[in-house]
Design an enzyme around this catalytic site. Structure first.
Site, mmCIF file in Angstrom:
data_model
loop_
_atom_site.group_PDB
_atom_site.id
_atom_site.type_symbol
_atom_site.label_atom_id
_atom_site.label_comp_id
_atom_site.label_asym_id
_atom_site.label_seq_id
_atom_site.Cartn_x
_atom_site.Cartn_y
_atom_site.Cartn_z
ATOM 1 N N GLN A 174 23.057 17.199 73.690
ATOM 2 C CA GLN A 174 22.551 18.228 72.787
ATOM 3 C C GLN A 174 21.055 18.414 72.994
ATOM 4 O OE1 GLN A 174 21.620 17.863 68.475
ATOM 5 N NE2 GLN A 174 23.341 19.273 68.218
ATOM 6 N N ARG A 185 28.485 11.481 58.741
ATOM 7 C CA ARG A 185 28.098 10.308 57.965
ATOM 8 C C ARG A 185 29.270 9.418 57.544
ATOM 9 N NH1 ARG A 185 24.630 13.797 53.983
ATOM 10 N NH2 ARG A 185 26.331 15.203 54.584
ATOM 11 N N ASN A 204 32.073 21.622 59.844
ATOM 12 C CA ASN A 204 31.343 20.354 59.656
ATOM 13 C C ASN A 204 30.676 20.340 58.276
ATOM 14 O OD1 ASN A 204 28.082 19.407 60.362
ATOM 15 N ND2 ASN A 204 29.702 17.888 60.430
ATOM 16 N N GLY A 205 30.545 19.105 57.742
ATOM 17 C CA GLY A 205 29.826 18.901 56.491
ATOM 18 C C GLY A 205 30.717 18.310 55.415
ATOM 19 N N ASP A 206 30.403 17.060 55.033
ATOM 20 C CA ASP A 206 31.073 16.407 53.898
ATOM 21 C C ASP A 206 32.567 16.201 54.089
ATOM 22 O OD1 ASP A 206 28.613 16.468 52.739
ATOM 23 O OD2 ASP A 206 29.048 18.109 51.352
ATOM 24 N N CYS A 245 19.084 21.639 62.924
ATOM 25 C CA CYS A 245 18.278 20.562 62.343
ATOM 26 C C CYS A 245 17.292 21.120 61.327
ATOM 27 C CB CYS A 245 17.542 19.788 63.439
ATOM 28 S SG CYS A 245 16.604 18.428 62.734
ATOM 29 N N SER A 287 21.029 11.757 64.719
ATOM 30 C CA SER A 287 19.875 11.187 65.404
ATOM 31 C C SER A 287 19.514 9.823 64.808
ATOM 32 C CB SER A 287 18.708 12.174 65.237
ATOM 33 O OG SER A 287 17.637 11.761 65.995
ATOM 34 N N LYS A 326 25.473 24.413 67.852
ATOM 35 C CA LYS A 326 25.691 23.820 66.526
ATOM 36 C C LYS A 326 24.635 24.354 65.584
ATOM 37 C CE LYS A 326 26.357 19.379 64.168
ATOM 38 N NZ LYS A 326 25.114 19.213 63.384
HETATM 39 C C1 LIG Z 1 20.461 11.011 59.901
HETATM 40 C C2 LIG Z 1 21.010 12.298 60.443
HETATM 41 C C3 LIG Z 1 20.715 12.685 61.750
HETATM 42 C C4 LIG Z 1 21.223 13.890 62.259
HETATM 43 N N1 LIG Z 1 20.945 14.228 63.565
HETATM 44 C C5 LIG Z 1 21.477 15.360 64.077
HETATM 45 C C6 LIG Z 1 21.260 15.702 65.461
HETATM 46 O O1 LIG Z 1 20.625 14.984 66.233
HETATM 47 N N2 LIG Z 1 21.809 16.865 65.903
HETATM 48 C C7 LIG Z 1 22.551 17.704 65.085
HETATM 49 O O2 LIG Z 1 23.029 18.748 65.526
HETATM 50 N N3 LIG Z 1 22.771 17.381 63.787
HETATM 51 C C8 LIG Z 1 22.273 16.237 63.282
HETATM 52 N N4 LIG Z 1 22.548 15.897 61.998
HETATM 53 C C9 LIG Z 1 23.490 16.724 61.214
HETATM 54 C C10 LIG Z 1 24.928 16.200 61.393
HETATM 55 O O3 LIG Z 1 25.363 16.357 62.724
HETATM 56 C C11 LIG Z 1 25.911 16.937 60.470
HETATM 57 O O4 LIG Z 1 25.826 18.315 60.737
HETATM 58 C C12 LIG Z 1 25.627 16.678 58.997
HETATM 59 O O5 LIG Z 1 25.352 15.314 58.744
HETATM 60 C C13 LIG Z 1 26.808 17.111 58.127
HETATM 61 O O6 LIG Z 1 27.990 16.420 58.499
HETATM 62 P P1 LIG Z 1 28.525 15.116 57.675
HETATM 63 O O7 LIG Z 1 28.540 15.502 56.211
HETATM 64 O O8 LIG Z 1 29.892 14.876 58.216
HETATM 65 O O9 LIG Z 1 27.559 14.019 57.942
HETATM 66 C C14 LIG Z 1 22.037 14.729 61.450
HETATM 67 C C15 LIG Z 1 22.325 14.337 60.140
HETATM 68 C C16 LIG Z 1 21.832 13.150 59.631
HETATM 69 C C17 LIG Z 1 22.173 12.749 58.214
#
Ligand SMILES: Cc1cc2nc3c(=O)[nH]c(=O)nc-3n(C[C@H](O)[C@H](O)[C@H](O)COP(=O)(O)O)c2cc1C
Length: 342
Positions: A79, A234, A209-211, A109, A28, A148
């Site tokens: 979403q 990220r 998902n994650g990291d 979230c 987001s 998700k």
């Molecule tokens: C700034 C920010 C905004 C996010 N917005 C959403 C969102 O709108 N919907 C969602 O399902 N997850 C959201 N997430 C979670 C990410 O989709 C993801 O699950 C999380 O960052 C872990 O993945 P990564 O380590 O690859 O970033 C958000 C995460 C961050 C850091």
């Protein structure tokens, strides 16, 4: 770079074909229309809209409609977040009416303003209620509905496998698990092994998902979780080609449209900046583009960028910002460049 070849194979969800299995996570305030267009151009297998509050979408709020807009010809995925089955179903109908090929439900979230309204990951605290939302959305639309979520609310309530099984029975077509609990927010390290318990509970496609960013993470996350696909968030900041690059490498191909030289990076960053100004309008675009410019400078500017960073991020004059970006990014980063800037 060498990645498992399976990541380059298509994934079918109902009538929708995802061309590969490396997705862009919804972020987001970051993965907006201009960003998702870029990720698709570079070959990400799926992009998802930033979360859209279902009630706001149903009331026709401008910001929600902007978030729910399609990004081109690829599968359009909206979403939805919310806590009431009625509004979730209504939001889903509107999204599909606007062209969504898939509706994704946000149950991950962790933000207090979202969980405080019992949306997002707070739904994991009451699975019966969560299921009413899932069932209502699946009934409301005839496109695939995906989910998700996280591992659970906290480490004493790791109920993602139960939620996933019940969601599959209710007709969910694919589930993504961020390998953290809600109470971890974004701290610690994502637990890819814990995602395997979801793998054992469902037979629908599972996304880890994650990291996840580099080659080692991709291999480790897939091996530990048993997932069919990966979703990356990220690591794409300041490098919107990241998901596409992994998919292309898995196929043994070059990443489409990835800027390779310093000159290409300058024009890439400038065109992203200009896209944002035209999508949001000058005033809002200027503000929203700043975080992206900061990431680009951090990742590609080297020492030289620090000389210009403050001015670039403070300026309200797009022409000046573009000239400064050219100065900051126009040479390959390195000790030579930083000496010149000094
Ligand atoms: C700034 C920010 C905004 C996010 N917005 C959403 C969102 O709108 N919907 C969602 O399902 N997850 C959201 N997430 C979670 C990410 O989709 C993801 O699950 C999380 O960052 C872990 O993945 P990564 O380590 O690859 O970033 C958000 C995460 C961050 C850091």
């Amino acid at each position: 770079m060498s990645f498992p070849r399976e990541l380059a194979t298509p994934l079918q969800l109902g009538k929708v074909t995802l061309p590969n299995r490396v997705f862009l996570a919804p972020l987001s305030g970051i993965t907006d229309v201009p960003f998702r267009r870029r990720a698709l151009l570079h070959g990400a297998g799926m992009v998802v809209s930033e979360m859209v509050a279902s009630g706001e979408l149903a009331r026709g709020r401008d910001n929600s409609l902007l978030r729910a807009r399609p990004v081109g010809n690829s599968p359009h995925i909206v979403q939805l977040a919310g806590r009431e089955a009625h509004w979730m179903a209504e939001g889903a109908r509107i999204a599909v009416g606007e062209g969504a090929d898939i509706v994704d439900i946000n149950m991950g979230c962790p933000a207090k303003k979202v969980t405080g309204g019992y949306s997002g990951s707070a739904l994991m605290r009451d699975l019966d209620h969560a299921l009413t939302l899932i069932e209502a959305v699946v009934r409301a639309v005839d496109v695939p509905v995906t989910l998700k979520t996280r591992l659970g609310w906290d480490e004493t309530a790791l109920n993602a496998p139960i939620l996933a099984r019940r969601a599959e029975e209710a007709g969910i077509a694919m589930i993504t698990i961020h390998g953290r609990t809600r109470c971890q927010f974004y701290t610690g390290k994502a637990d890819w092994r814990a995602i395997r318990r979801v793998r054992e509970a469902v037979s629908i496609p599972l996304v880890a998902n994650g990291d996840i960013s580099g080659e080692e993470d991709v291999r480790a996350a897939l091996a530990a979780s048993g997932a069919d696909a990966i979703m990356i968030g990220r690591a794409n900041c300041g490098a919107p080609w990241t998901s596409g690059e992994i998919a292309a490498a898995a196929a043994g191909e070059k990443t489409p449209e990835k800027p390779g030289t310093a000159a290409q990076r300058v024009s890439y960053v400038v065109s992203h900046y200009e896209d944002m100004l035209s999508f949001y309008g000058r005033e809002s675009g200027l503000r929203q583009a700043r975080k992206h410019l900061g990431w680009y400078l951090d990742r590609h500017g080297g020492d030289r960028a620090s000389v210009y960073r403050g001015e670039i991020l403070r300026s309200d004059d797009p022409r000046k910002v573009i000239a400064l970006l050219q100065a900051a990014l126009s040479e390959e980063a390195g000790p030579c460049a930083s000496r010149q800037a000094a």
